[in-house]
Write a protein that holds these residues in place. Sequence first.
Motif, PDB file in Angstrom:
ATOM      1  N   GLU A   8       0.774  -1.270   0.033  1.00  0.00           N
ATOM      2  CA  GLU A   8       0.002  -0.063  -0.097  1.00  0.00           C
ATOM      3  C   GLU A   8       0.963   1.224   0.005  1.00  0.00           C
ATOM      4  O   GLU A   8       0.436   2.243  -0.633  1.00  0.00           O
ATOM      5  N   LEU A   9       2.431   1.176   0.708  1.00  0.00           N
ATOM      6  CA  LEU A   9       2.965   2.363   0.792  1.00  0.00           C
ATOM      7  C   LEU A   9       3.438   2.569  -0.588  1.00  0.00           C
ATOM      8  O   LEU A   9       3.826   3.637  -1.017  1.00  0.00           O
ATOM      9  N   VAL A  10       3.998   1.322  -1.242  1.00  0.00           N
ATOM     10  CA  VAL A  10       4.692   1.395  -2.517  1.00  0.00           C
ATOM     11  C   VAL A  10       3.540   2.007  -3.463  1.00  0.00           C
ATOM     12  O   VAL A  10       4.037   2.876  -4.432  1.00  0.00           O
ATOM     13  N   ALA A  11       2.560   1.565  -3.458  1.00  0.00           N
ATOM     14  CA  ALA A  11       1.471   2.196  -4.468  1.00  0.00           C
ATOM     15  C   ALA A  11       1.095   3.596  -4.402  1.00  0.00           C
ATOM     16  O   ALA A  11       1.166   4.269  -5.230  1.00  0.00           O
ATOM     17  N   LEU A  12       1.448   4.133  -2.984  1.00  0.00           N
ATOM     18  CA  LEU A  12       1.166   5.515  -2.801  1.00  0.00           C
ATOM     19  C   LEU A  12       2.418   6.451  -3.307  1.00  0.00           C
ATOM     20  O   LEU A  12       2.059   7.229  -3.816  1.00  0.00           O
ATOM     21  N   ALA A  13       3.594   5.695  -3.205  1.00  0.00           N
ATOM     22  CA  ALA A  13       4.699   6.442  -3.788  1.00  0.00           C
ATOM     23  C   ALA A  13       4.648   6.541  -5.394  1.00  0.00           C
ATOM     24  O   ALA A  13       4.967   7.434  -6.036  1.00  0.00           O
ATOM     25  N   ASP A  14       4.116   5.386  -5.969  1.00  0.00           N
ATOM     26  CA  ASP A  14       3.932   5.101  -7.344  1.00  0.00           C
ATOM     27  C   ASP A  14       3.154   6.323  -8.012  1.00  0.00           C
ATOM     28  O   ASP A  14       3.333   6.847  -8.701  1.00  0.00           O
ATOM     29  N   ARG A  15       2.129   6.436  -7.051  1.00  0.00           N
ATOM     30  CA  ARG A  15       0.930   7.226  -7.437  1.00  0.00           C
ATOM     31  C   ARG A  15       1.587   8.910  -7.587  1.00  0.00           C
ATOM     32  O   ARG A  15       1.145   9.338  -8.401  1.00  0.00           O
ATOM     33  N   VAL A  16       2.263   9.299  -6.570  1.00  0.00           N
ATOM     34  CA  VAL A  16       2.928  10.308  -6.512  1.00  0.00           C
ATOM     35  C   VAL A  16       3.859  10.600  -7.788  1.00  0.00           C
ATOM     36  O   VAL A  16       3.912  11.557  -8.544  1.00  0.00           O
TER      37      VAL A  16
ATOM     38  N   GLU B  76       1.836  15.004  -8.075  1.00  0.00           N
ATOM     39  CA  GLU B  76       0.978  15.633  -7.019  1.00  0.00           C
ATOM     40  C   GLU B  76       1.008  15.006  -5.629  1.00  0.00           C
ATOM     41  O   GLU B  76       1.223  13.552  -5.553  1.00  0.00           O
ATOM     42  N   ALA B  77       1.110  15.407  -4.446  1.00  0.00           N
ATOM     43  CA  ALA B  77       1.212  14.858  -3.232  1.00  0.00           C
ATOM     44  C   ALA B  77      -0.081  14.007  -3.109  1.00  0.00           C
ATOM     45  O   ALA B  77      -1.313  14.427  -3.419  1.00  0.00           O
ATOM     46  N   SER B  78       0.055  13.180  -2.390  1.00  0.00           N
ATOM     47  CA  SER B  78      -1.346  12.152  -1.954  1.00  0.00           C
ATOM     48  C   SER B  78      -1.040  11.686  -0.663  1.00  0.00           C
ATOM     49  O   SER B  78      -0.192  11.508  -0.159  1.00  0.00           O
TER      50      SER B  78
ATOM     51  N   LEU C 196      -2.654   3.648  10.051  1.00  0.00           N
ATOM     52  CA  LEU C 196      -1.624   4.940   9.577  1.00  0.00           C
ATOM     53  C   LEU C 196      -2.393   6.053   8.661  1.00  0.00           C
ATOM     54  O   LEU C 196      -3.201   5.536   7.988  1.00  0.00           O
ATOM     55  N   PHE C 197      -2.373   7.286   9.113  1.00  0.00           N
ATOM     56  CA  PHE C 197      -2.600   8.241   8.095  1.00  0.00           C
ATOM     57  C   PHE C 197      -1.077   8.532   7.356  1.00  0.00           C
ATOM     58  O   PHE C 197      -0.175   9.271   7.902  1.00  0.00           O
ATOM     59  N   ALA C 198      -0.843   8.044   6.114  1.00  0.00           N
ATOM     60  CA  ALA C 198       0.154   8.517   5.239  1.00  0.00           C
ATOM     61  C   ALA C 198       0.087   9.493   4.273  1.00  0.00           C
ATOM     62  O   ALA C 198      -1.000   9.436   3.701  1.00  0.00           O
ATOM     63  N   ARG C 199       1.210  10.173   3.911  1.00  0.00           N
ATOM     64  CA  ARG C 199       1.230  11.175   2.909  1.00  0.00           C
ATOM     65  C   ARG C 199       2.311  10.983   2.167  1.00  0.00           C
ATOM     66  O   ARG C 199       3.488  11.000   3.025  1.00  0.00           O
ATOM     67  N   ALA C 200       2.503  11.020   0.957  1.00  0.00           N
ATOM     68  CA  ALA C 200       3.730  10.988  -0.160  1.00  0.00           C
ATOM     69  C   ALA C 200       3.771  12.219  -1.069  1.00  0.00           C
ATOM     70  O   ALA C 200       2.695  12.981  -1.211  1.00  0.00           O
ATOM     71  N   ALA C 201       5.010  12.696  -1.000  1.00  0.00           N
ATOM     72  CA  ALA C 201       4.943  13.775  -1.848  1.00  0.00           C
ATOM     73  C   ALA C 201       6.654  13.775  -2.483  1.00  0.00           C
ATOM     74  O   ALA C 201       7.475  13.090  -2.049  1.00  0.00           O
ATOM     75  N   ARG C 202       6.829  14.405  -3.706  1.00  0.00           N
ATOM     76  CA  ARG C 202       8.109  14.504  -4.429  1.00  0.00           C
ATOM     77  C   ARG C 202       9.124  15.197  -3.438  1.00  0.00           C
ATOM     78  O   ARG C 202       8.723  16.288  -2.807  1.00  0.00           O
ATOM     79  N   LEU C 203      10.367  14.502  -3.318  1.00  0.00           N
ATOM     80  CA  LEU C 203      11.274  15.579  -2.767  1.00  0.00           C
ATOM     81  C   LEU C 203      12.470  15.669  -3.976  1.00  0.00           C
ATOM     82  O   LEU C 203      13.227  14.590  -3.946  1.00  0.00           O
ATOM     83  N   GLY C 204      12.411  16.663  -4.456  1.00  0.00           N
ATOM     84  CA  GLY C 204      13.193  16.980  -5.466  1.00  0.00           C
ATOM     85  C   GLY C 204      12.752  16.266  -6.731  1.00  0.00           C
ATOM     86  O   GLY C 204      11.664  16.040  -6.956  1.00  0.00           O
ATOM     87  N   SER C 205      13.845  15.916  -7.676  1.00  0.00           N
ATOM     88  CA  SER C 205      13.270  15.358  -8.980  1.00  0.00           C
ATOM     89  C   SER C 205      13.341  14.051  -8.895  1.00  0.00           C
ATOM     90  O   SER C 205      12.725  13.084  -9.672  1.00  0.00           O
TER      91      SER C 205
END
Length: 388
Positions: A89-97, A102-104, A122-131
């Motif tokens: 589920e966390l891998v899928a969240l990172a892939d979506r971002v 966009e942050a998700s 957990l309440f998880a949030r993912a976002a880009r960190l640089g390129s």
Amino acid sequence: MDSTWLVLLSLALGLAVGAGFVALLFMAAHRGERAVQVVNPTLPDGIDQVIEALESAGVVVDPSNNVVKASPGALSLGLVWNNTLVHSELVALADRVRRSGEASSADLELARGPFGEASIHLFARAARLGSRYILVVAEDHTEAHRLDDVRRDFIANISHELKTPIGAVGLLAEALAEAANEPEQVKRFANRLTTEAQRLAKITQEIIELSRLQAQDAISKRELLNVDHIVASAIDQNRVMADARKVNLVSGGDKGAEVYGDEPLLIIAVHNLITNAVHYSPDGSRVGVGIRNADGIVEIAVTDQGVGIPEDDLERVFERFFRVDQARSRHTGGTGLGLSIVKHAVQNHGGDIRVWSRPGYGSTFTIRLPEASHAATTTGSTSTKEKQ
């Protein structure tokens, strides 16, 4: 002239070859540095320190979802294993971002660790960190979900428990009105009405007591207490009921043990254990209360010769409103809160409670408390109660 020209030509060729060789070396070195960066990626300045300082779970992953950096919180929650994210589920969240840019965020219920059976919320949030990187931050809401479940169960249970005596009071009031001209009936209904009112009052009082025990400041003042006096007081409170059932109450064990705490609260805890023991003991049997003081631990054990508790129920006996024998408990007026009050009272004193039981042979409930001379006091001063 010809020889000079040849010398100059040779020098020029040598310089050209040397320059080309240097250029090749420089290009090789540059490619080597890029290869090192791919193998050992570096995070933007300051990110390492931020991740280390996070109290919540924080994970940085590269384009292949390899974990580049993880906070201590992420490791303790079991989100990372062998430099990879454990949960799909966390891998899928990172892939979506990574795809959207966009942050998700997402609310997730996951297993704790790669082999864990217990779940975490957990309440998880993912976002880009640089390129190149993705940052995943997760807040542990497991305790909040547990408290919500407990609150819902408590409301459901209390509604069920109060419905019976309240309904009985209403029916008895109607019966009294209809039997106004029959003194014997009025007397019988009045006695039953008094019993139900007392039961309702007992449930209400125990709910208030349990709520107080679950507060952080349940014990505002700790005193030096004599355990012999606590046990003697609890036995005296149960003497009339035990005599009515012809149950013999006996006490013994080590004398002079002392603990720090709230005396009325500890008397209630021991009283509840003795009351349970008497209720579930056959007439003419014995209930023993023993004190043991050893290795910095004071134990108060209450043993009965009653019906015992099935093994499957042993872990549940301290739950609110749980009753091993529903019919018998209602007949004896039990609320199902007594053992829960004992557990919280003992925990608030830095101790624990244990139970041993064998159906048909009886049960032993043991309160374990820190002995006064070994107890670590956190307050500046502790008042001393005169020994009884």
